[in-house]
Scaffold this active site. Structure first.
Site, PDB file in Angstrom:
ATOM      1  N   ASP A  75      50.796  47.918  98.682  1.00 45.79           N
ATOM      2  CA  ASP A  75      51.208  47.278  97.434  1.00 45.79           C
ATOM      3  C   ASP A  75      52.713  47.258  97.262  1.00 45.79           C
ATOM      4  OD1 ASP A  75      51.348  49.986  97.136  1.00 45.79           O
ATOM      5  OD2 ASP A  75      49.903  50.116  95.504  1.00 45.79           O
ATOM      6  N   LYS A 131      40.174  47.169  86.091  1.00 47.60           N
ATOM      7  CA  LYS A 131      40.128  46.336  87.292  1.00 47.60           C
ATOM      8  C   LYS A 131      39.025  45.300  87.067  1.00 47.60           C
ATOM      9  CE  LYS A 131      41.844  49.788  90.577  1.00 47.60           C
ATOM     10  NZ  LYS A 131      41.482  50.711  91.700  1.00 47.60           N
TER      11      LYS A 131
END
Length: 474
Positions: free
Chosen positions: A252, A386
């Site tokens: 990420d 999420k």
């Protein structure tokens, strides 16, 4: 049929007259364009086609992208993907053919969109988000969306949400706020990943991420500047200490020097913050992802060091003491998944100390039942949202309401496998979550979210409010 009969049958004379009158009132300089747009608005929009395809996410792993068509245009969405962590999250449908993309293909999910979902949704009003999502849930008929695939359903759900905003002629974040009943909009405080570890990087650091939160900024644009500058100062600090090879990055975008101690990483970040001069304006967060190194009832902080693994086991009580010391020595305001996802007792005990925000990710998996239990037992005080773990926009809105009703913080989160879709940014503003976690302030798929937040702040103008010091109360 004569022209006049045709006009009468469809009441076109009145509609055209209304459009001309509107153009006159508007004193438009381009009456043809104005009348064309006016007539287009007079036609209510419906879904006319849904087309899916297989694309690659930021890790080079297949995911689903959908183009949803209405008579107002085409609306595209693509879904992120992460590492499945348990039986409580919605199911990504993968092909399983090891000879193609190592079994990670999503052609089955794509086919489900093109052959089943599309047929069920054609003719529906795109503004009716909950009805669209319910049709797909009913079509799937499984608790975890394993028949059609959560990746198929979510891609369509997000595309429909974008189409609904266009039909209402409002920004996407405003449409999401309307769907959720949210009246106050906030630009979230970003949790920038600056150091990656755990399963996201090839170093020996057990914890998955060290993040910085510019809560002292006054605007999101300033927060992004603070994050980017700190990231680059950190790069310089790491280069000085470990050489250029220490600036490899994780999935990420976080820097991944070959460190094994969380304190070593925190010292690097603290020094970088000091070099920026922002100091008290920037706080620190940690994503421990402790489930990845929990063995039985113990935690192996050297699980990534083959020669040391098994020599540094810590009990739950040891971990609590470690976190207390870290929060005392560094400006840590949030810790995510400090214990195993089933270690409810130690998470609850740590949260009860009131030292910092305790975020449930693997613990909750954005699952309503897990959230309800955590609320009931006071296990944590923040939700990591999420969207692909629940599978539809409507269900994401519902779990955020559960968290907010408990007076929790909410962190809108990316996944390790991301796409260029910026939906997450609009979602965080529309739901006023106050916090967003979208990775490092680098790499295109991460910056797609942060850059969209700059655009939203610009569009809101004087009405733009950055969560800042109120990052948990938004």
């Amino acid at each position: 049929m004569s022209v006049q009969d045709y006009l009468d049958k469809h009441m076109l004379s009145r509609k055209i007259e209304d459009a001309v009158n509107a153009a006159v009132r508007a004193k438009t300089s381009d009456p043809v364009l104005f009348i064309s747009n006016h007539m287009k608005k007079a036609v209510s929009s419906v879904i006319t086609r849904v087309k899916a395809r297989q694309i690659l996410d930021s890790r080079g792993i297949p995911t689903v992208e959908v183009d949803l068509y209405t008579n107002k245009g085409m609306f595209r969405a693509s879904v992120p993907s992460g590492t499945p962590i348990g039986m409580y999250e919605a199911v990504e449908l993968r092909d399983g053919d090891k000879g193609t993309y190592l079994g990670n293909g999503v052609t089955r999910a794509v086919r489900n969109v093109n052959e089943k979902i599309s047929e069920a949704l054609i003719g529906m009003d795109p503004t009716l988000q909950s009805q669209i999502d319910q049709v797909m849930i009913d079509l799937d008929k499984t608790e975890k969306k394993g028949e059609l695939g959560a990746n198929a359903i979510l891609a369509v759900s997000i595309a429909a949400c974008k189409a609904g905003a266009a039909e209402k002629e409002v920004p996407l974040y405003k449409h999401i706020a309307d769907l959720s009943g949210q009246s106050n909009l906030f630009l979230p405080v970003p949790a920038f990943t600056v150091i990656s570890g755990g399963k996201h990087a090839g170093n020996t650091l057990a914890a998955q991420e060290i993040m910085i939160l510019p809560i002292g900024a006054t605007r999101f644009e300033e927060a992004l500047q603070m994050g980017a500058e700190t990231y680059h100062h950190l790069k310089a600090v790491i280069t000085e200490k470990y050489g250029a090879h220490g600036c490899h990055v994780g999935e990420d975008g976080g820097l991944a020097p070959n460190i094994s101690s969380i304190r070593e990483g925190l010292d690097l970040v603290k020094e970088a913050i000091g070099r920026t001069g922002y100091n008290e304006k920037i706080k620190i967060a940690i994503d421990v992802a402790a489930t990845d190194f929990c063995i039985g009832a113990k935690y192996d902080l050297d699980f990534k060091s083959p020669n040391k693994s098994g020599q540094n086991f810590k009990s739950g009580e040891d971990m609590i003491e470690m976190y207390k010391e870290l929060c005392n020595d560094y400006p840590i305001v949030s810790i995510e998944d400090p214990f195993d996802k089933e270690d409810w007792e130690h998470i609850r005990n740590f949260c009860g100390l009131g030292i910092c925000q305790v975020v449930g990710d693997d613990l909750l998996m954005s699952n309503p039942k897990r959230i309800e239990r955590a609320r009931r037992e006071s296990t944590c005080n923040a939700l990591l949202l999420k969207v692909n773990q629940v599978g539809t926009v409507t269900e994401a809105i519902e779990v955020v309401k559960l968290a907010k009703d408990a007076h929790w913080g909410v962190v809108t989160s990316h996944r390790c496998g991301e796409t260029e879709d910026s939906f997450l940014a609009d979602l965080s503003v529309g739901l006023a979550t106050g916090q967003i976690k979208a990775g490092a302030p680098c790499r295109g798929e991460r910056l797609a979210k942060y850059n969209q937040l700059i655009r939203i702040e610009e569009e809101l103008g004087d009405q733009a409010v950055y969560a800042g010091e109120d990052w948990r109360q938004s």
